[in-house]
Design a protein around this motif. Structure first.
Motif, PDB file in Angstrom:
ATOM      1  N   TRP A   1      29.697   0.289  -7.966  1.00 27.91           N
ATOM      2  CA  TRP A   1      29.197   1.453  -7.229  1.00 27.91           C
ATOM      3  C   TRP A   1      30.263   2.546  -7.177  1.00 27.91           C
ATOM      4  CZ3 TRP A   1      31.169   2.753  -2.285  1.00 27.91           C
ATOM      5  CH2 TRP A   1      30.437   3.710  -1.580  1.00 27.91           C
ATOM      6  N   VAL A   2      31.514   2.156  -6.933  1.00 28.51           N
ATOM      7  CA  VAL A   2      32.625   3.126  -6.914  1.00 28.51           C
ATOM      8  C   VAL A   2      32.716   3.820  -8.267  1.00 28.51           C
ATOM      9  CG1 VAL A   2      35.152   3.357  -6.874  1.00 28.51           C
ATOM     10  CG2 VAL A   2      33.990   1.993  -5.121  1.00 28.51           C
ATOM     11  N   HIS A   3      32.638   3.032  -9.334  1.00 32.74           N
ATOM     12  CA  HIS A   3      32.728   3.571 -10.701  1.00 32.74           C
ATOM     13  C   HIS A   3      31.625   4.614 -10.931  1.00 32.74           C
ATOM     14  CE1 HIS A   3      33.792   3.592 -14.930  1.00 32.74           C
ATOM     15  NE2 HIS A   3      32.506   3.471 -15.208  1.00 32.74           N
ATOM     16  N   LYS A   4      30.402   4.284 -10.500  1.00 30.70           N
ATOM     17  CA  LYS A   4      29.262   5.182 -10.690  1.00 30.70           C
ATOM     18  C   LYS A   4      29.451   6.507  -9.944  1.00 30.70           C
ATOM     19  CE  LYS A   4      25.198   2.734 -11.041  1.00 30.70           C
ATOM     20  NZ  LYS A   4      23.899   2.255 -10.600  1.00 30.70           N
ATOM     21  N   LEU A   5      30.062   6.431  -8.763  1.00 32.16           N
ATOM     22  CA  LEU A   5      30.222   7.627  -7.932  1.00 32.16           C
ATOM     23  C   LEU A   5      31.403   8.504  -8.340  1.00 32.16           C
ATOM     24  CD1 LEU A   5      29.447   6.291  -4.363  1.00 32.16           C
ATOM     25  CD2 LEU A   5      28.160   8.008  -5.635  1.00 32.16           C
ATOM     26  N   THR A   6      32.333   7.950  -9.108  1.00 31.51           N
ATOM     27  CA  THR A   6      33.560   8.713  -9.384  1.00 31.51           C
ATOM     28  C   THR A   6      33.782   8.984 -10.865  1.00 31.51           C
ATOM     29  OG1 THR A   6      34.830   6.656  -9.337  1.00 31.51           O
ATOM     30  CG2 THR A   6      34.752   7.933  -7.292  1.00 31.51           C
ATOM     31  N   THR A   7      32.827   8.638 -11.705  1.00 34.82           N
ATOM     32  CA  THR A   7      32.968   8.934 -13.128  1.00 34.82           C
ATOM     33  C   THR A   7      31.737   9.702 -13.591  1.00 34.82           C
ATOM     34  OG1 THR A   7      31.940   6.847 -13.760  1.00 34.82           O
ATOM     35  CG2 THR A   7      34.343   6.865 -13.609  1.00 34.82           C
ATOM     36  N   GLY A   8      31.781  10.168 -14.803  1.00 35.85           N
ATOM     37  CA  GLY A   8      30.643  10.897 -15.333  1.00 35.85           C
ATOM     38  C   GLY A   8      31.073  12.305 -15.727  1.00 35.85           C
ATOM     39  N   THR A   9      30.162  13.023 -16.337  1.00 36.21           N
ATOM     40  CA  THR A   9      30.514  14.335 -16.857  1.00 36.21           C
ATOM     41  C   THR A   9      30.575  15.393 -15.767  1.00 36.21           C
ATOM     42  OG1 THR A   9      28.181  14.668 -17.336  1.00 36.21           O
ATOM     43  CG2 THR A   9      29.568  13.898 -19.147  1.00 36.21           C
ATOM     44  N   SER A  10      29.881  15.163 -14.647  1.00 34.12           N
ATOM     45  CA  SER A  10      29.919  16.171 -13.594  1.00 34.12           C
ATOM     46  C   SER A  10      30.312  15.531 -12.272  1.00 34.12           C
ATOM     47  CB  SER A  10      28.545  16.848 -13.504  1.00 34.12           C
ATOM     48  OG  SER A  10      27.915  16.601 -12.289  1.00 34.12           O
ATOM     49  N   PRO A  11      31.218  16.174 -11.537  1.00 35.81           N
ATOM     50  CA  PRO A  11      31.612  15.606 -10.243  1.00 35.81           C
ATOM     51  C   PRO A  11      30.424  15.545  -9.299  1.00 35.81           C
ATOM     52  CG  PRO A  11      32.968  17.536 -10.794  1.00 35.81           C
ATOM     53  CD  PRO A  11      31.877  17.436 -11.819  1.00 35.81           C
ATOM     54  N   LYS A  12      30.417  14.520  -8.485  1.00 35.32           N
ATOM     55  CA  LYS A  12      29.341  14.349  -7.509  1.00 35.32           C
ATOM     56  C   LYS A  12      29.811  14.893  -6.159  1.00 35.32           C
ATOM     57  CE  LYS A  12      27.694  10.391 -10.092  1.00 35.32           C
ATOM     58  NZ  LYS A  12      28.464  10.738 -11.282  1.00 35.32           N
ATOM     59  N   HIS A  13      28.883  15.459  -5.407  1.00 33.75           N
ATOM     60  CA  HIS A  13      29.210  15.966  -4.077  1.00 33.75           C
ATOM     61  C   HIS A  13      28.205  15.401  -3.089  1.00 33.75           C
ATOM     62  CE1 HIS A  13      29.479  18.705  -0.632  1.00 33.75           C
ATOM     63  NE2 HIS A  13      30.747  18.770  -0.975  1.00 33.75           N
TER      64      HIS A  13
END
Length: 138
Positions: free
Chosen positions: A59-71
């Protein structure tokens, strides 16, 4: 048959439980995986809305990686404590860019935490997306 109505609803989260929710949101918004990891108990579990129970580190990985930052923004917190344990729940709006457009998921999250070795640690996180069902919820 006598029906007993409970008193007013669960109070807003305060103290350590509110702090956990606020720190969680802050770490997600800073894309700070290390901070999120530090908040988790070693055996923490994340329950998703489909009934899966992956390790919370996924879950941490999903929330902190990817092409666009999550807010994330959180609201309507509730919580309760029993000595060295407690829970906090909140509504959330989680926004990220999807194909160049901002997309916002709305949902609720519930967290169970306990104090171990002087630190509050998250034991369990449950996340659910807001869903509308015809005739069930409006």
């Amino acid at each position: 048959m006598h029906m007993h109505m409970r008193g007013p609803g669960t109070p807003p989260a305060t103290g350590p439980m509110l702090k956990i929710a606020d720190e969680l949101a802050d770490a997600i918004n800073k894309q700070d995986a290390a901070k999120l990891e530090k908040m988790l108990a070693p055996d923490a579990v994340y329950l998703d809305e489909d009934g899966h129970a992956p390790p919370a580190r996924a879950w941490v990985h999903k929330l902190t990686t990817g092409t666009s930052p999550k807010h994330i923004t959180i609201s309507a917190t509730h919580g309760q404590m029993w000595g060295d344990a407690g829970w906090v729940s909140f509504n959330y709006d989680l926004t990220e860019d999807f194909r160049g457009e901002p997309k916002t998921l709305k949902g609720t999250a519930s967290i169970v935490a306990r104090k171990a070795a002087g630190d509050w640690q998250i034991e369990l996180i449950h996340g659910a997306l807001e869903q509308k069902g015809a005739g069930i919820t409006q």
